[in-house]
Enzyme design. Structure first.
Site, PDB file in Angstrom:
ATOM      1  N   GLY A  15       0.827  -1.215   0.000  1.00 33.84           N
ATOM      2  CA  GLY A  15       0.000   0.000   0.000  1.00 33.84           C
ATOM      3  C   GLY A  15       0.860   1.263   0.000  1.00 33.84           C
ATOM      4  O   GLY A  15       2.096   1.212   0.053  1.00 33.84           O
ATOM      5  N   LEU A  17       1.238   3.684   2.261  1.00 37.97           N
ATOM      6  CA  LEU A  17       2.050   3.973   3.452  1.00 37.97           C
ATOM      7  C   LEU A  17       3.303   3.096   3.490  1.00 37.97           C
ATOM      8  O   LEU A  17       4.388   3.560   3.836  1.00 37.97           O
ATOM      9  CB  LEU A  17       1.197   3.748   4.716  1.00 37.97           C
ATOM     10  CG  LEU A  17       1.898   4.065   6.025  1.00 37.97           C
ATOM     11  CD1 LEU A  17       2.248   5.553   6.106  1.00 37.97           C
ATOM     12  CD2 LEU A  17       1.026   3.666   7.216  1.00 37.97           C
ATOM     13  N   ALA A  18       3.128   1.831   3.120  1.00 34.44           N
ATOM     14  CA  ALA A  18       4.278   0.919   3.115  1.00 34.44           C
ATOM     15  C   ALA A  18       5.338   1.424   2.132  1.00 34.44           C
ATOM     16  O   ALA A  18       6.539   1.442   2.447  1.00 34.44           O
ATOM     17  CB  ALA A  18       3.827  -0.492   2.755  1.00 34.44           C
ATOM     18  N   HIS A 175       1.263   8.999  13.760  1.00 38.13           N
ATOM     19  CA  HIS A 175       2.667   9.298  13.444  1.00 38.13           C
ATOM     20  C   HIS A 175       3.056  10.742  13.760  1.00 38.13           C
ATOM     21  O   HIS A 175       4.242  11.037  13.896  1.00 38.13           O
ATOM     22  CB  HIS A 175       3.006   8.927  11.990  1.00 38.13           C
ATOM     23  CG  HIS A 175       2.569   9.923  10.968  1.00 38.13           C
ATOM     24  ND1 HIS A 175       1.295   9.980  10.482  1.00 38.13           N
ATOM     25  CD2 HIS A 175       3.247  10.918  10.342  1.00 38.13           C
ATOM     26  CE1 HIS A 175       1.209  10.951   9.593  1.00 38.13           C
ATOM     27  NE2 HIS A 175       2.380  11.532   9.490  1.00 38.13           N
ATOM     28  N   LYS A 179       6.968  12.603  15.442  1.00 39.42           N
ATOM     29  CA  LYS A 179       7.784  13.630  14.773  1.00 39.42           C
ATOM     30  C   LYS A 179       8.693  14.292  15.809  1.00 39.42           C
ATOM     31  O   LYS A 179       8.253  14.631  16.906  1.00 39.42           O
ATOM     32  CB  LYS A 179       6.876  14.696  14.140  1.00 39.42           C
ATOM     33  CG  LYS A 179       6.128  14.203  12.893  1.00 39.42           C
ATOM     34  CD  LYS A 179       5.279  15.316  12.316  1.00 39.42           C
ATOM     35  CE  LYS A 179       4.358  14.843  11.218  1.00 39.42           C
ATOM     36  NZ  LYS A 179       4.989  14.736   9.915  1.00 39.42           N
ATOM     37  N   GLU A 213      -2.261  21.041   3.253  1.00 39.45           N
ATOM     38  CA  GLU A 213      -1.429  20.193   2.393  1.00 39.45           C
ATOM     39  C   GLU A 213      -1.647  20.583   0.937  1.00 39.45           C
ATOM     40  O   GLU A 213      -2.773  20.898   0.544  1.00 39.45           O
ATOM     41  CB  GLU A 213      -1.803  18.714   2.571  1.00 39.45           C
ATOM     42  CG  GLU A 213      -1.561  18.192   3.966  1.00 39.45           C
ATOM     43  CD  GLU A 213      -1.827  16.702   4.068  1.00 39.45           C
ATOM     44  OE1 GLU A 213      -0.892  15.923   3.905  1.00 39.45           O
ATOM     45  OE2 GLU A 213      -2.985  16.320   4.288  1.00 39.45           O
ATOM     46  N   HIS A 237      -4.358  13.184  14.251  1.00 39.12           N
ATOM     47  CA  HIS A 237      -3.124  13.949  14.423  1.00 39.12           C
ATOM     48  C   HIS A 237      -3.303  15.296  15.127  1.00 39.12           C
ATOM     49  O   HIS A 237      -2.549  15.636  16.023  1.00 39.12           O
ATOM     50  CB  HIS A 237      -2.501  14.229  13.059  1.00 39.12           C
ATOM     51  CG  HIS A 237      -2.302  13.009  12.225  1.00 39.12           C
ATOM     52  ND1 HIS A 237      -1.915  11.815  12.750  1.00 39.12           N
ATOM     53  CD2 HIS A 237      -2.420  12.801  10.890  1.00 39.12           C
ATOM     54  CE1 HIS A 237      -1.802  10.915  11.780  1.00 39.12           C
ATOM     55  NE2 HIS A 237      -2.110  11.499  10.643  1.00 39.12           N
TER      56      HIS A 237
HETATM   57  C1  BG6 Z   1      -1.702  10.796   7.109  1.00 36.50           C
HETATM   58  C2  BG6 Z   1      -2.962  11.116   6.407  1.00 36.50           C
HETATM   59  O1  BG6 Z   1      -1.982  10.161   8.328  1.00 36.50           O
HETATM   60  O2  BG6 Z   1      -0.982  11.977   7.347  1.00 36.50           O
HETATM   61  C3  BG6 Z   1      -2.653  11.808   5.090  1.00 36.50           C
HETATM   62  O3  BG6 Z   1      -3.706   9.926   6.155  1.00 36.50           O
HETATM   63  C4  BG6 Z   1      -1.764  12.995   5.317  1.00 36.50           C
HETATM   64  O4  BG6 Z   1      -3.845  12.180   4.436  1.00 36.50           O
HETATM   65  C5  BG6 Z   1      -0.561  12.627   6.170  1.00 36.50           C
HETATM   66  O5  BG6 Z   1      -1.335  13.494   4.064  1.00 36.50           O
HETATM   67  C6  BG6 Z   1       0.259  13.827   6.563  1.00 36.50           C
HETATM   68  O6  BG6 Z   1       1.397  13.386   7.252  1.00 36.50           O
HETATM   69  P1  BG6 Z   1       2.785  14.135   7.123  1.00 36.50           P
HETATM   70  O7  BG6 Z   1       3.696  13.422   8.046  1.00 36.50           O
HETATM   71  O8  BG6 Z   1       3.191  14.074   5.695  1.00 36.50           O
HETATM   72  O9  BG6 Z   1       2.504  15.545   7.564  1.00 36.50           O
END
Ligand code: BG6
Length: 478
Positions: A15, A17-18, A175, A179, A213, A237
């Site tokens: 996928g 993310l992987a 996640h 950071k 984003e 997040h």
């Molecule tokens: C993910 C979301 O958890 O975090 C994404 O599913 C998003 O939609 C992403 O783009 C953003 O993470 P980062 O670390 O790139 O800011």
């Protein structure tokens, strides 16, 4: 350095993310010696053999690893990769894990980490597969967000999960909490005597957590259509980052102490009222494959929320995030109350550029800035806005920084829950979300490359959004 061998069973191994994060991250953890004896069993619905999965991983790493040196380690790492199709069933999974772990038993038995990089609706069937494959003992499991889609589904998911795994085996990942910059909020707040005394309603006017984003949905439209910006980003997040910003000093840096303080923030959070929310959808979203022509899914959300406790009562927290916006940024901006301005002559410029701000940039190359008014050199008394800035790159040891997923996988393998979310916290966040989920305001269209629908300005009036910045960050000196 970890000594015990480790088996990572990666569900959703092909996928998005992987490809982007997990495979490059695992290679780095192995190459840097943090997980020195690791095997990775990839599993997904895609039609791969072990060889073609290795090729897939190599391409993903070439495309997405931020570390050039990691790529040269790949050939060795490739020997540690295995693959099994997820529709081959529990017995096949069990057999491939056994193959990967051949030669290890007794005291050298590998610890196992099952990483569920799968959509929420697939999570339970993976848990059942793990039970049927007898892969529960000596294992930990990482669950990806969103954890449920509302309170009832989160409670149900937790219940079903607990039928198979004990709570201490479960790692609900967010996640943003991995950071470097998010952790630095804790260091900044609690390792310095300067800011904590003013970190409350008497001195802080409002706080913005703003994560626009530029990214669209690429291959994720189907997932996103069922999820939307609130569930994808806010309830996960942004609220987690809010908790780090708002929590009381924990009694220690231990998982339980930190979790307790975060959960207190969530308990004091007031329910999210639909009239304090702006939902948006970028023009063109409904034309994407996998998106309904009449879709009401929001690709943008901005909201105002409150934490009703002694530290924060009455201080608005403004949150915003969305896809295909004008800039990609991840900031927390603390706006301090303005002083009385009686002594400065008309036209001095005091408060012309808003209040003093403390800003955390949560980018991978994280930064911080404190802005303040100072006198413009020369005659008279004109004021200009200045800032003191710090970039992580200027700090010694910045090369040792781990990416968020790397840190969190490393922590989960070692059983450290500090940066993971708990069922109690998550259920409370769904509870405060219920008024919004029950009664969402309409989605308003916004142009790609904009900052969202116009209504965002009313939401924060009489203050203004901090982004776009009036002044850009300075380039770090190192
Ligand atoms: C993910 C979301 O958890 O975090 C994404 O599913 C998003 O939609 C992403 O783009 C953003 O993470 P980062 O670390 O790139 O800011």
């Amino acid at each position: 350095m970890s000594e015990r061998p480790t088996t990572i069973v990666l569900f959703g191994a092909t996928g998005d993310l992987a490809r982007r994060k997990l495979l490059p991250g695992l290679l780095h953890l192995w190459g840097s010696g943090l997980l020195n004896d690791v095997r990775v069993v990839g599993t997904s619905l895609d039609d791969h053999t072990r060889e073609s999965f290795v090729e897939f991983a190599q391409q993903a790493i070439a495309e997405f690893s931020s570390r050039k040196e990691a790529r040269k380690d790949f050939q060795e790492f490739a020997k540690r990769l295995y693959f099994v199709r997820s529709d081959a069933g529990p017995e096949a999974l069990k057999a491939v894990v056994a193959e990967a772990e051949q030669g290890y038993d007794g005291d050298s038995r590998p610890r196992r980490l099952h990483y569920l990089s799968v959509p929420p609706k697939a999570a339970l069937s993976v848990i059942q597969t793990l039970a049927a494959a007898d892969l529960v003992a000596y294992s930990r499991v990482v669950m990806e967000k969103p954890f449920g889609t509302d309170l009832a589904t989160a409670v149900e998911l937790n219940k079903k999960l607990h039928e198979v795994f004990a709570e201490e085996q479960i790692f609900r990942i967010d996640h943003f909490l991995g950071k470097e910059a998010a952790l630095n909020i804790l260091a900044f707040r609690f390792a310095n005597g300067l800011f904590e005394p003013i970190w409350h309603r008497n001195h802080i006017d409002h706080i913005q957590i703003d994560v626009p984003e530029t990214l669209g949905l690429e291959t994720r439209a189907a997932f996103y259509e069922a999820t939307g910006a609130y569930r994808d980003m806010v309830v996960t997040h942004l609220f987690q980052v809010l908790a780090f910003t708002a929590m009381e000093p924990p009694t220690s840096l231990e998982p339980q102490a930190i979790t307790e303080e975060k959960n207190k923030v969530f308990r004091s959070m007031m329910p999210i009222q639909p009239e304090n929310v702006v939902r948006g959808q970028f023009q063109g979203y409904r034309d994407l494959d996998g998106v309904a022509p009449e879709s009401e899914t929001e690709t943008f959300i901005a909201l105002k929320c409150y934490i009703d406790n002694w530290r924060w009562a009455g201080v608005p927290f403004y949150l915003r995030t969305g896809k295909r916006l004008a800039q990609g940024q991840r900031i927390i901006s603390i706006a301090f109350k303005e002083p009385p301005k009686s002594m400065f002559p008309a036209g001095s410029g005091v408060s012309q550029h808003g209040p003093d701000h403390l800003t955390f940039d949560l980018a991978d190359q994280s930064r911080m800035s404190l802005s303040f008014y100072g006198k413009r050199p020369g005659t008279g008394f004109r004021l200009d806005k200045h800032s003191m800035q710090f970039a992580m790159q200027e700090s010694t040891g910045s090369a040792a920084a781990l990416e968020a997923y790397e840190r969190l996988i490393y922590d989960a393998v070692r059983g450290d829950h500090t940066l993971f979310t708990t069922s109690e916290g998550i259920e409370r966040l769904w509870e405060v979300s219920q008024p919004l989920l029950d009664n969402p305001p309409p989605v308003r269209p916004y142009g790609q490359g904009s900052w969202g629908p116009n209504q965002i300005h009313q939401l924060v009036a009489p203050t203004a959004w901090r982004l776009p910045f009036e002044r850009e960050w300075r380039e770090p000196t190192a």
